[in-house]
Motif scaffolding. Structure first.
Motif, mmCIF file in Angstrom:
data_model
loop_
_atom_site.group_PDB
_atom_site.id
_atom_site.type_symbol
_atom_site.label_atom_id
_atom_site.label_comp_id
_atom_site.label_asym_id
_atom_site.label_seq_id
_atom_site.Cartn_x
_atom_site.Cartn_y
_atom_site.Cartn_z
ATOM 1 N N GLU A 1 0.834 -1.197 0.000
ATOM 2 C CA GLU A 1 0.000 0.000 0.000
ATOM 3 C C GLU A 1 0.872 1.251 0.000
ATOM 4 O O GLU A 1 1.151 1.826 1.063
ATOM 5 N N PRO A 2 1.342 1.689 -1.169
ATOM 6 C CA PRO A 2 2.149 2.908 -1.238
ATOM 7 C C PRO A 2 1.432 4.078 -0.576
ATOM 8 O O PRO A 2 0.239 4.277 -0.777
ATOM 9 N N GLY A 3 2.171 4.826 0.208
ATOM 10 C CA GLY A 3 1.575 5.913 0.959
ATOM 11 C C GLY A 3 1.283 5.544 2.394
ATOM 12 O O GLY A 3 1.000 6.411 3.228
ATOM 13 N N SER A 4 1.344 4.240 2.700
ATOM 14 C CA SER A 4 1.092 3.771 4.068
ATOM 15 C C SER A 4 2.325 3.075 4.646
ATOM 16 O O SER A 4 2.203 2.160 5.473
ATOM 17 N N GLU A 5 3.508 3.484 4.215
ATOM 18 C CA GLU A 5 4.735 2.860 4.683
ATOM 19 C C GLU A 5 4.866 2.990 6.206
ATOM 20 O O GLU A 5 4.379 3.943 6.811
ATOM 21 N N PHE A 6 5.556 2.045 6.810
ATOM 22 C CA PHE A 6 5.648 1.989 8.265
ATOM 23 C C PHE A 6 6.336 3.221 8.836
ATOM 24 O O PHE A 6 7.423 3.598 8.403
ATOM 25 N N ASN A 7 5.696 3.821 9.837
ATOM 26 C CA ASN A 7 6.261 4.997 10.505
ATOM 27 C C ASN A 7 6.132 4.892 12.023
ATOM 28 O O ASN A 7 6.116 5.895 12.730
ATOM 29 N N GLY A 8 6.010 3.656 12.506
ATOM 30 C CA GLY A 8 5.866 3.426 13.933
ATOM 31 C C GLY A 8 4.453 3.107 14.357
ATOM 32 O O GLY A 8 4.205 2.732 15.503
ATOM 33 N N THR A 9 3.497 3.232 13.433
ATOM 34 C CA THR A 9 2.086 2.996 13.741
ATOM 35 C C THR A 9 1.613 1.685 13.120
ATOM 36 O O THR A 9 1.898 1.411 11.948
ATOM 37 N N TYR A 10 0.874 0.896 13.906
ATOM 38 C CA TYR A 10 0.336 -0.380 13.437
ATOM 39 C C TYR A 10 -1.187 -0.276 13.318
ATOM 40 O O TYR A 10 -1.851 0.226 14.229
ATOM 41 N N ALA A 11 -1.733 -0.749 12.214
ATOM 42 C CA ALA A 11 -3.182 -0.784 12.060
ATOM 43 C C ALA A 11 -3.757 -1.837 13.001
ATOM 44 O O ALA A 11 -3.085 -2.819 13.360
ATOM 45 N N SER A 12 -5.003 -1.639 13.404
ATOM 46 C CA SER A 12 -5.654 -2.614 14.286
ATOM 47 C C SER A 12 -7.151 -2.633 14.014
ATOM 48 O O SER A 12 -7.703 -1.718 13.395
ATOM 49 N N GLY A 13 -7.781 -3.705 14.480
ATOM 50 C CA GLY A 13 -9.228 -3.836 14.320
ATOM 51 C C GLY A 13 -9.643 -3.850 12.863
ATOM 52 O O GLY A 13 -8.972 -4.434 12.007
ATOM 53 N N THR A 14 -10.737 -3.176 12.560
ATOM 54 C CA THR A 14 -11.282 -3.193 11.208
ATOM 55 C C THR A 14 -10.452 -2.376 10.226
ATOM 56 O O THR A 14 -10.739 -2.383 9.033
ATOM 57 N N ALA A 15 -9.435 -1.654 10.717
ATOM 58 C CA ALA A 15 -8.586 -0.867 9.822
ATOM 59 C C ALA A 15 -7.539 -1.725 9.129
ATOM 60 O O ALA A 15 -6.872 -1.261 8.206
ATOM 61 N N THR A 16 -7.399 -2.959 9.565
ATOM 62 C CA THR A 16 -6.355 -3.803 8.980
ATOM 63 C C THR A 16 -6.818 -4.467 7.690
ATOM 64 O O THR A 16 -7.991 -4.790 7.510
ATOM 65 N N ASN A 17 -5.861 -4.688 6.799
ATOM 66 C CA ASN A 17 -6.079 -5.522 5.623
ATOM 67 C C ASN A 17 -5.980 -6.964 6.098
ATOM 68 O O ASN A 17 -4.964 -7.370 6.659
ATOM 69 N N LEU A 18 -7.039 -7.748 5.905
ATOM 70 C CA LEU A 18 -7.065 -9.120 6.402
ATOM 71 C C LEU A 18 -6.724 -10.092 5.283
ATOM 72 O O LEU A 18 -7.465 -10.216 4.307
ATOM 73 N N LEU A 19 -5.613 -10.781 5.420
ATOM 74 C CA LEU A 19 -5.218 -11.765 4.418
ATOM 75 C C LEU A 19 -5.797 -13.112 4.840
ATOM 76 O O LEU A 19 -5.166 -13.898 5.536
ATOM 77 N N THR A 20 -7.034 -13.363 4.421
ATOM 78 C CA THR A 20 -7.758 -14.556 4.873
ATOM 79 C C THR A 20 -8.316 -15.358 3.711
ATOM 80 O O THR A 20 -9.228 -16.148 3.893
ATOM 81 N N SER A 21 -7.807 -15.153 2.513
ATOM 82 C CA SER A 21 -8.389 -15.809 1.346
ATOM 83 C C SER A 21 -8.391 -17.323 1.493
ATOM 84 O O SER A 21 -7.417 -17.927 1.941
#
Length: 232
Positions: free
Chosen positions: A183-203
């Motif tokens: 996800e260009p533009g969302s590179e790691f800067n010390g913040t982790y997504a959580s809850g429903t904000a995360t991309n879920l790799l569950t295919s």
């Protein structure tokens, strides 16, 4: 009484000789094509192994920094040769830098030519991997992952074969509505997504879980390899 012409016999010998030589030529050509295919296949396997080793080295570097007292939000991924990247300046807090000798001690390497479009390794904390870390959607926390973006299909297929994942790359393997591992533009800067904000790799098309490394096709059609550096 007529006798066979010696000239006719010579022509027959020449024809048989030509057929014999043609057979040898075809056999040599077939062997050279097979050898070339084998060489190309071997080179691709070596590239896959190199990427896996480097990804594992980065994971060890992250673990080393954490063992030395850094928190998971203090990890830094600045590129030694380019301070214009989203990851800041390599001179900032070297003990927390993955690519600093004073931090993770990992030598920064650009991707090997031919395995992707030249895009450098990227680092994200926006995706939660099924069966890894906390696994309830309402509480899911994103893993810290390294991503090699826009890899070739041949590399992707060989990588998943090496990992032991039988995936149909004609279908999206990361088609979550929240996004993609890359996800260009969302590179790691010390913040982790959580809850429903995360991309879920569950295919359901990913047969083996947890998939700590994988090559996936996003809904954009692009292929990306990822490796989990820190499970949460």
């Amino acid at each position: 009484m007529s006798h066979p012409s010696p000239r006719a016999g010579n022509i027959l010998i020449y024809l048989l000789g030509a057929i014999f030589l043609l057979g040898i030529l075809l056999a040599l050509l077939r062997g050279s094509f097979q050898e070339g295919t084998s060489v190309d296949s071997d080179k691709l396997s070596l590239k896959v192994s190199e990427v896996q080793r480097y990804a594992a080295e980065m994971a060890r570097g992250v673990n080393y920094i954490l063992q030395n007292g850094a928190s998971e939000s203090q990890l830094l991924f600045a590129v030694p040769t380019d301070n214009s990247t989203p990851y800041g300046d390599i001179a900032t807090t070297p003990p927390y830098q993955l690519f600093s000798p004073k931090g993770g001690g990992v030598e920064y390497k650009a991707p090997t030519a031919g395995i992707n479009d030249g895009t450098a390794w990227q680092f994200f904390a926006t995706t939660h991997i099924e069966d890894l870390g906390t696994d309830t959607h309402a509480e899911s926390k994103a893993e810290l992952i390294a991503v090699l973006p826009n890899v070739t299909e041949s590399f992707c297929l060989r990588m998943n074969l090496a990992i032991g994942q039988a995936i149909d790359l004609e279908e999206d393997t990361d088609d979550s509505s929240e996004g993609c591992v890359y996800e260009p533009g969302s590179e790691f800067n010390g913040t982790y997504a959580s809850g429903t904000a995360t991309n879920l790799l569950t295919s359901a098309e990913i047969p083996r879980h947890p998939a700590t490394e994988l090559c996936v096709r996003c809904s954009t059609g692009n292929l990306h390899y990822y490796r989990v550096l820190l499970a949460r």
